[in-house]
Each structure stands twice: as C-alpha cells, then as structure tokens.
Design an enzyme around this catalytic site. Structure first.
Site, mmCIF file in Angstrom:
data_model
loop_
_atom_site.group_PDB
_atom_site.id
_atom_site.type_symbol
_atom_site.label_atom_id
_atom_site.label_comp_id
_atom_site.label_asym_id
_atom_site.label_seq_id
_atom_site.Cartn_x
_atom_site.Cartn_y
_atom_site.Cartn_z
ATOM 1 N N ASP A 142 -0.549 3.784 0.269
ATOM 2 C CA ASP A 142 -0.891 2.967 1.419
ATOM 3 C C ASP A 142 -1.480 3.847 2.524
ATOM 4 O OD1 ASP A 142 -0.578 0.428 3.054
ATOM 5 O OD2 ASP A 142 0.697 1.783 4.218
ATOM 6 N N GLU A 184 -5.493 3.869 -0.965
ATOM 7 C CA GLU A 184 -6.058 2.899 -0.037
ATOM 8 C C GLU A 184 -6.812 3.747 0.975
ATOM 9 O OE1 GLU A 184 -4.674 -0.972 2.542
ATOM 10 O OE2 GLU A 184 -3.516 0.864 2.781
#
Length: 693
Positions: free
Chosen positions: A348, A385
């Site tokens: 993330d 990401e």
C-alpha cells in the site's frame, strides 16, 4: 505465578517474544528509552501480574529471558524516557505498548482518553502529560509456539504470465455466501471453506490478493459514528493476524487457510501497509511505536520534530529509512513468507517506502535494494501501489524489477474508451500491449503492469456502469470523500433499474471490459464480486462499511455473466499470445513473420491520421506468439466502442480466412467459434476476437 529474568546471558538475534522450548526470550528496539519494562498479564489480559525491567541492552535492543514461560502468556511493554515532544520524544510509562513483533493480539482496543500520552482537552494539547494507566483499555501480545503441520504444503511460484489475481476481503467474501457455515463467516476459515475455494478454482483464479489481514484497530472516530474500519489500512501489528478474522483464538487458522488455498493451486498475496500505522499524527494515541521510540519509528518534520511528517494522508509516516525500522519491515515480510507460507505482497502507498532520509523517492533506495538482495523476498510476488500523497509521490512505472505495479492508467483508459470518450484509441492501444511507455525500460518485462478495471478503492465493475457519480452518504462525510472522477456512466438510470434495455447495455459493457482485461498484455486483476455483478450502492469509498454495502453479494451465482467471466479467463489461459513475457516492438520475428500490427476497420494499417482521429471508435490489433516447436498463436482483437461496424479482415502472415472465437456482443454463445467472413460485423459496444480459420 511470579516470574523473573534468568541471570544467564541468553541472547537471541530475533526481536519479539520467541519461545525456545524451555522458556521465552523477549527483545524490543528503542534507541532513546532509558528503561523498558515487560508487563505480564492474566490469561484474559485484564490483570497485570508482573512488571519486569528488561535486564540487557545491546545495540539499542532491550532483552531478557524467562525460563519456564510458555506460549499463551499475555504481555506488553512500558517504556521510560524523556517526554519532550519538541524534540520528538514521547515516552510515557503509564501507557501499555503493544510489542511491534507480537505474533498474536488479544482483545480489542476500548477507546478511552487514557490511551493518549497527553491530556485530551488540555490547552497545551500534546505538550501536556497524562498519568492514567492505559492497560485496561489496550490490546496485548500473546507468546506463540510456531509449530504447525505443513506436511504436503509447497510454494507454488506460478509465473506472472500464468497469473490471474482476485482481490478479496476475508470478511466480506464469506459473510453472505449461503454455503459457508454461519460460524465461519467473516473468518480465515470461512475464506478457505469449500464453497469459496471451489468458486475461485471454477472461475480460473490463480492467486487471491487479500485486503489487510495484519492486526488493525477500529478508528475511534468511526466507532463514534457507528461505523468501523472495514478495509483495514490502519496497521498496528505487522506480525499478527487480525483477531476478528479468527473463529477461535488460534492463529493457526491463518496457516490452515493458506494450506487449503495451496492445495487448490491458488497463491496467497497479502495487502500490507508499511507506510504508516494506526497511531496517527502527534495528536493520536500512544499504542506502540510512539511510546517505544517516536523519534526512530516515525518520520518527523525537519522543521519541527514535535510534528509528524505525513506523506500518506493518515497523520504519520513510518520511517523505513531508519535501519531498525527497515529491519522490522523485512523481518515481518520474511515471517509471513517463512512461517505463514504466503506467496507475495501488495504494498500500500509504496512510494513512501522508496523515500530516502531526504524525503525524495528513489527507485534505487535502501528499501528496494534490501528486498532485491534478499534470497527469500526477492523470489515472491511483489506488487507496488505506485503512489502516495506526498510531493513526487505518483510513480507509476518508476519501481525497479522484480516489482509489479497497480496501473491506474489502464483502469482509466479502458473505462473511458468503453464509455465512448473521444481520442482514446492510442490510450487503449497502449494498455492492450502492456503499457510500454510506463514499463518498457530498465529490463522490465511485459508483465510489469497489474491491469485492473476496478479494485476495493473505487467503483465496482457493476457500479461503473450503473452510476454517473459517487454516493458515499453512508460514510457520514456528506459525500465529500472518495474520488469524483470515476469515468463511469449509468447508461440511462442512476442505480438499479428494471428497464431491460438499460440492463442489457450494462451487461454488454461489462462483458467488453472483462474481455479487454483478459486480452491485454500484463497481469489481470479481478475485483472479488465483479464476476457476480456485486455493487456497493454507488459507494466508491466503502472503507468503513462492514455491512451489506461492503460485503460480497452472492445472489449473482446464477447470472450468465459469471459464466462469461469463466470463459474469458479460460480464453486467456488458452492463448499464449495474450500473456507474453516481453514487449512487442513491431519488429519482425526471427522467421520474418509479423508479431504485432494495428489496423483500421477497413483492413488498412493504422497511420498517423487514424491514430489522431478523435472520432475513432474501432481499433483492430493483430497479435502473434511465434512458433516454438509448435504452431504459432495468432489473434485479431477488435475493440468497437461505436455502433455496429463492418470490419474487413486484414491479410497478415499469409492468413487466408478468420473465424470468430470470442464475441462480447453475443448475449449467448460468446465463445462459440464460427467463420467470420469478410467484412465481419462487430456489434456496437463490443469486443470480438478472431483466429485463423
């Protein structure tokens, strides 16, 4: 029973609580503490039974060994040191701290002002000091025995060219499935139950990517609004499975889930959050890292270390540039691979992990170098990401091998093309062929792009064709949260409708987008539930919706769209031309044949004028994978976002005739092969694929 540390000089290299078979060794890092105490608790975590100063300090690691202390022991830490917020130090021994290396977490945080290191409501804010004991309201760690019967389990290590990813939420995936036993719904055991595994296998999935399952608490402000942290992007325990996903108290349930998936040929990828923690800004609670060594664990403002430096939008940023914090992240990753047997990670806000001590993103930075040289981690699936909210944080295409990256450019261009936006032919061409402008450099391959049309963050596929705008009112933020630019269209009615024409148009567009996903170079990722027509009532930010909005709706099991998705995945697997390891440049193959070419609907090659035509809605792509001892795989893919179109079949590689093998414009028989003829009609708003006859 009262415990004491052994006088033996017993030093283990591992941090955390490590059971040796004869006792337990405790070790925790803090560079600025003056003393660290181990606190032991009753089995239910309610009564503090012992408070023991860790007797040894070496290299800023505090440690001690207790003979006879067994797995199941409940514990936490208290850290003594300066409370000097202006200097970045926030030690407060009144606050019980979760071990950053805790392998299991007991209980739930009971939000109380005592959890904060300062006095809530004091005019001095975080410069004040709170003396209340936070232990009654805090979660605790539990000593673990790592033994587990992994007999028969083996890492799959499936090539990226053969990978189909399915993003899913452990709780949401199983909460409403009629075949999952009620007592297992919402848990790891429910996720790995026969109905779920059989569905994924039947669909053709090769890897599940699970939203965060490392321990995270519910945010206080969400609970006060009657909501909770559903997605889980607020990690506090990087080594511990989320307790609410356990049907009992044994973390072996997670291992059992992994073993069952492996037995079915499915890899397990974890969505991990090493960019920030659940402690928030300097005004947040003191739960673990802040109380152990705020100045080491977090990035602080270079102008005023009282304040955290935030590149994540959550209030704090984990200081991965610090060697011991980097070690914690690497130890955590190795633990999940080595002990828990997972197959990879999706990072993330991964741009934050690449930020140096000077805050800039560096693709050759310490974190990436550490991963790439690691003999364990360099061999698992690594997905970034590729953005955060800080300056220079958008880095799609900027990560080094062996990382793959979520590609939001793919999502946006595919959605816009099928929505009918003008000038999208060049964009769609780029996405169909692996997004070379972003990824074809530094010896990166054509599988560098993780292609997605939808993900947990944003509209589901069904909502993309059912809503013009977001509807996030249930989040309690007056619909201000979430993205406003969704490249969606309701096709005639906002939300669910009984209009047969609108429903048919939505079905056709969904089929076209799924077919695009499965015929593109790169690695396809399907959002869990998209194959079932799952929607979220137009909510594109369901992070706090642990209810029917966020849960997967299984009522679509009988919908023909599910069979179409199965067929599209099977079609991709059957055609190596769709999943190549290298980028196709347009140069002839070794045998002189054409590997890739672009055509207009009239059969003529695309030229500059055609590429620049804002009104071009039909694009034809010829792809081939040259013969390697067997017959070549050759396909003609036609994407038609306009009205019904007559397409002249091009002459390429000596092909005399074509047969239609995929047609998203056909409501039934989408994969029925039949002669195409020339010109061939390609239906409006549809994708068709042809093979040599």
């Amino acid at each position: 029973m009262s415990y004491s540390f052994s006088e033996l000089d017993f030093m283990k290299p591992e941090l955390g609580a490590e059971f040796t078979g004869e006792g337990t060794h405790f070790a925790v890092f803090s560079a600025h503490a003056e003393q660290v105490e181990l606190c032991l608790f009753s089995e239910d975590g309610r009564e503090e039974t012992d408070r023991l100063p860790l007797p040894k300090r070496e290299g800023d690691v505090w440690s001690g060994y207790i003979a006879g202390l067994r797995p199941g022991t409940v514990y936490g830490y208290r850290a003594h040191g300066p409370y000097e917020p202006a200097a970045g130090h926030r030690f407060n021994p009144n606050k019980l701290l979760l071990d950053p290396y805790a392998k299991q977490v007991l209980g739930e945080i009971e939000w109380n002002d005592a959890l904060y290191g300062y006095r809530i409501g004091d005019p001095a804010e975080d410069l004040s000091f709170d003396e209340r004991d936070s232990a009654p309201f805090m979660v605790k760690g539990v000593v673990q025995d790592p033994d587990f019967d992994w007999a028969g389990d083996a890492a799959i290590r499936r090539p990226w060219t053969e990978t189909i990813i399915y993003e899913a939420h452990v709780r949401g995936m199983s909460m409403t499935h009629p075949g999952v036993p009620e007592e297992l719904r919402g848990t790891f055991m429910g996720m790995a139950s026969d109905p779920i595994v059989e569905h994924l296998v039947d669909l053709g999935i090769s890897a599940v990517e699970l939203l965060p399952i490392q321990y995270f608490p519910d945010d206080r402000y969400l609970l006060e609004k009657g909501l909770r942290n559903y997605w889980g992007y607020q990690t506090l325990g990087f080594f511990a499975p989320q307790p609410r996903f356990l049907s009992g108290r044994a973390i072996t349930e997670f291992k059992t889930m992994v073993k069952r998936f492996h037995a079915a040929g499915i890899e397990v990828i974890m969505d991990v959050v090493y960019n920030h923690t659940a402690e928030g800004s300097e005004l947040g609670p003191t739960l673990s890292f802040r109380g152990l060594d705020n100045a080491s664990y977090y990035r602080l403002s270079p102008d005023d270390p009282r304040h955290t430096y935030d590149t994540t939008g959550t209030g704090n940023t984990l200081n991965v540039a610090h060697p011991m914090v980097l070690r914690m992240v690497l130890d955590s990753l190795r633990y999940w691979v080595g002990v828990m047997h997972v197959d990879g990670f999706r990072f993330d806000l991964a741009s934050t992990l690449g930020r140096t001590r000077h805050i800039e993103f560096d693709r050759e930075g310490t974190f990436f170098d550490a991963i790439r040289q690691d003999p364990i981690l360099s061999g698992v699936k690594l997905i970034a990401e590729p953005w955060d909210v800080g300056d220079g944080g958008y880095q799609v295409g900027g990560f080094p091998y062996p990382f793959r990256e979520w590609n939001d450019k793919y999502r946006d261009d595919v959605r816009r093309f099928w929505k009918g936006d003008g000038g999208l032919a060049p964009g769609l061409a780029t996405r169909l062929t692996g997004s070379a402008p972003q990824f074809n450099h530094s010896d990166r391959g054509a599988t560098s792009s993780i292609n997605l049309i939808s993900a947990h963050d944003g509209f589901t596929l069904m909502d993309t064709v059912s809503y013009d705008g977001k509807h996030n009112e249930a989040n309690g933020e007056e619909n201000r949260d979430g993205h406003s630019d969704n490249h969606s269209a309701n096709l005639g009615a906002e939300g669910p409708t009984e209009d047969d024409g609108i429903r048919a148009a939505r079905d056709r567009r969904r089929r076209a987008m799924i077919a695009t996903l499965m015929t593109s170079q790169g690695v396809p990722m399907l959002l869990g539930g998209d194959e079932l027509g799952n929607g979220q009532q137009g909510n594109n930010n369901a992070y706090c919706q642990d209810n029917e909005i966020g849960w997967t709706d299984w009522s679509g099991l009988a919908d023909p769209f599910l069979n179409f998705c199965k067929g599209a995945i099977a079609f991709r697997k059957a055609h190596p031309a769709l999943r190549q390891e290298r980028f196709l440049t347009g140069e002839p193959a070794e045998d002189g044949s054409t590997e890739i070419a672009w055509y207009r609907a009239d059969g003529a090659p695309m030229d500059d004028a055609a590429w620049q035509d804002e009104n071009l809605r039909t694009l034809c792509l010829f792809l081939a994978r040259p013969a390697n001892g067997e017959g070549a795989d050759q396909l003609l893919i036609v994407c038609n976002a306009g009205e019904d179109c007559a397409v002249t079949m091009p002459e390429v590689n000596g092909i005399a005739g074509w047969k239609r093998v995929l047609d998203t414009g056909a409501e039934e028989g989408a994969f029925t092969a039949h002669d195409a003829g020339s010109p061939a009609t390609v239906y409006a708003a549809s994708l068709a694929v042809f093979e040599p006859a």
